[in-house]
Design an enzyme around this catalytic site. Structure first.
Site, mmCIF file in Angstrom:
data_model
loop_
_atom_site.group_PDB
_atom_site.id
_atom_site.type_symbol
_atom_site.label_atom_id
_atom_site.label_comp_id
_atom_site.label_asym_id
_atom_site.label_seq_id
_atom_site.Cartn_x
_atom_site.Cartn_y
_atom_site.Cartn_z
ATOM 1 N N SER A 54 0.844 -1.192 0.000
ATOM 2 C CA SER A 54 0.000 0.000 0.000
ATOM 3 C C SER A 54 0.879 1.241 0.000
ATOM 4 C CB SER A 54 -0.902 0.013 1.233
ATOM 5 O OG SER A 54 -0.151 0.411 2.359
ATOM 6 N N LYS A 55 0.212 2.386 -0.098
ATOM 7 C CA LYS A 55 0.959 3.649 -0.155
ATOM 8 C C LYS A 55 1.837 3.819 1.073
ATOM 9 C CE LYS A 55 -1.874 6.327 -3.254
ATOM 10 N NZ LYS A 55 -3.316 6.190 -3.137
ATOM 11 N N ARG A 56 1.418 3.209 2.176
ATOM 12 C CA ARG A 56 2.210 3.333 3.412
ATOM 13 C C ARG A 56 3.600 2.708 3.262
ATOM 14 N NH1 ARG A 56 -2.742 2.419 5.478
ATOM 15 N NH2 ARG A 56 -2.447 0.173 5.413
ATOM 16 N N ASP A 57 3.746 1.829 2.274
ATOM 17 C CA ASP A 57 5.043 1.173 2.081
ATOM 18 C C ASP A 57 6.030 2.040 1.302
ATOM 19 O OD1 ASP A 57 4.422 -1.327 3.360
ATOM 20 O OD2 ASP A 57 3.039 -1.670 1.697
#
Ligand code: GLU
Length: 502
Positions: free
Chosen positions: A264-267
């Site tokens: 996800s974008k958090r990665d």
């Protein structure tokens, strides 16, 4: 359902990449585009770019542009598409509304759909939802299927414009579909319910427009991410209802982070343009993306694009999730940097230099950038590392941000400053400023003073690079050039405060 034609030699496959311009092209989308492209190129088929822009509320022009430029940067050329045309255009869904209207009329005439009045009329709500379909209640909470014709007519008359349409599904039975990677996939009774095909006002939703277009564009294979597996039975049902030949389907494994959770974008960086900005080479990214779910059948990891095209097939695409490991990508990129064409490195580094805040103070001419690239291509892992960690090689500045630790380790004593001044005098006399005479002169100086060359090199490196670590000092001096090198030594000796006498 009619099977795809199997007579004689298989017709050249027709595959499509069908992004929605509702976000930047992310790595998962790029992997999907690549697998479609590889399948087409391996089989002598046709790769089509289709823009799925029916969700006007979430679409943005910049996303559309970025999808084109990211695909071009990767080198995934399409044979038919919005800008190239082709026999099955237009290739933008908002220009194909007449085709959806025709298909809708057929489904209405055959009683395959019914008006649904329980949608949330507000466009604002639709704009907030990830999936516009979610602004309609689930079919099991919708009573519209069982309204009497009179009640349906009454409700339709009470509102402006066309109501939404729901496609009837026999949810009492299970639905089966064949996937080229997973084999037979069974959707148990109750899982597939009546679903919306057009919103209030008549605009088509994804499953409907997609099925209409896949058939109209004679797509033979739909290759896309696993997140679309749940759409497979709906699209197959639409193909049957519309009397179309359904394509075959392949759903690519989900992308995971290194903790094996959905990427996800958090990665971190997930947009393809991020990787371009971070200085990755398209060739390295393609190699890396190809291995996200596919393997060449041995342990080899570095493969040329020609090899990947030659070896690619669905037999070796895995079902389970594929780990997106940026450490591996960065390693791979470093390997590609070692062998990439000189011009590619120069162009990539110049592009990054132009984006730097201090671009005006940097030397960005191809000749100079070329020398820096050749100096660093064996050491750096990304083009951004070449630019960011080695500014002193591009900068015209004589006064650097000399690193305090580097000074205290190598250039803080009175002796080191005297050696620096001596080195400068010797270097000033040189007629040619190439690696070899620079080295010869400095070694001769050290020998004449009965000390190690390192005792001259240490302070020299700090003065001309600002840091304690750099590529070989002689090559570095050559690349930085005579005037700048000598000027930096002057600046260092006058700007950095003189240590107290020992
Ligand atoms: N527009 C859809 C997406 O971007 C396409 C899915 C498909 O390939 O069917 O996810």
């Amino acid at each position: 359902m009619r099977e795809p034609p199997r007579t004689g030699r298989l017709n050249p496959p027709r595959v499509r990449f069908a992004p929605s311009p509702t976000g930047f092209l992310h790595v998962g989308g790029a992997r999907t585009a690549l697998f479609n492209w590889l399948f087409a190129r391996h089989n002598g088929g046709v790769f089509i770019l289709r823009i799925e822009d029916t969700d006007k509320a979430r679409e943005r022009e910049e996303y559309r542009k970025e999808i084109f430029s990211a695909l071009r940067w990767l080198g995934l050329d399409w044979d038919e598409g919005p800008d190239r045309g082709g026999d099955f255009g237009p290739y933008v869904q908002s220009e194909r509304l007449h085709l959806y209207a025709q298909a809708k009329e057929k489904l209405e005439a055959e009683g395959r759909v019914y008006p649904c009045f329980c949608g949330v009329a507000s466009e604002a709500r639709a704009a907030q939802d990830d999936e516009p379909e979610e602004s309609y209640s689930r079919a099991e909470q919708c009573e519209c299927a069982s309204l009497s014709p009179a009640e349906t007519a009454k409700r339709a008359a009470a509102r402006d414009g066309e109501p939404a349409l729901r496609f009837r599904v026999d949810s009492s039975k299970s639905h089966q579909a064949h996937d080229l990677i997973r084999g037979v996939v069974t959707f148990p009774p109750g899982e597939i319910e009546d679903f919306i095909i057009t919103k209030e006002g008549g605009s088509p939703l994804y499953n409907f427009a997609c099925a209409v277009d896949d058939a109209a564009m004679q797509i033979t294979h739909v290759i896309r991410g696993e997140e679309h597996l749940g759409n497979l039975p709906k699209q197959l049902l639409l193909h049957v209802a519309l009397g179309n030949t359904a394509p075959q389907f392949a759903h690519l494994p989900i992308l995971l982070n290194t903790e094996r959770k959905k990427l996800s974008k958090r990665d971190g960086a997930t947009a393809l343009s991020d990787y371009r900005r971070l200085g990755y080479l398209p060739g390295a990214l393609l190699n890396f993306l190809a291995l996200l779910g596919w393997s060449p059948g041995n342990d080899r990891e570095l493969l040329s694009l020609e090899e990947i095209i030659a070896l690619f097939d669905f037999e070796r695409v895995q079902k389970h999730g594929a780990v997106f490991d940026t450490v591996k990508l960065t390693w791979m990129n470093g390997e590609y940097l070692k062998t990439a064409a000189h011009e590619e490195l120069v162009a990539g580094v110049r592009e990054l230099l132009r984006r730097e805040a201090d671009a005006a103070d940097l030397r960005t001419d191809s000749q100079h950038v070329g020398k820096v690239c050749e100096l660093l291509r064996g050491r750096a892992k990304t083009l951004a590392e070449i630019v960011k960690a080695n500014k002193y090689l591009f900068s015209r500045a004589l006064v650097l941000h000399w690193d305090a630790n580097a000074i205290s380790q190598r250039a803080a004593t009175r002796e080191s400053r005297l050696r620096l001044a001596d080195a400068q005098s010797v270097l000033r006399e040189l007629r040619t400023w190439d690696r070899a005479p620079v080295e010869e002169a400095l070694r001769a100086l050290a020998q004449s003073q009965g000390c190690k060359a390192a005792e001259y090199i240490g302070p020299l490196r700090v003065a001309v690079t600002g840091q304690a670590v750099s590529p070989g000092i002689f090559e570095t001096l050559e690349v930085i050039g005579r005037e700048t090198s000598l000027g930096r030594i002057d600046a260092f000796l006058s700007v950095v405060s003189t240590p107290l006498p020992a």
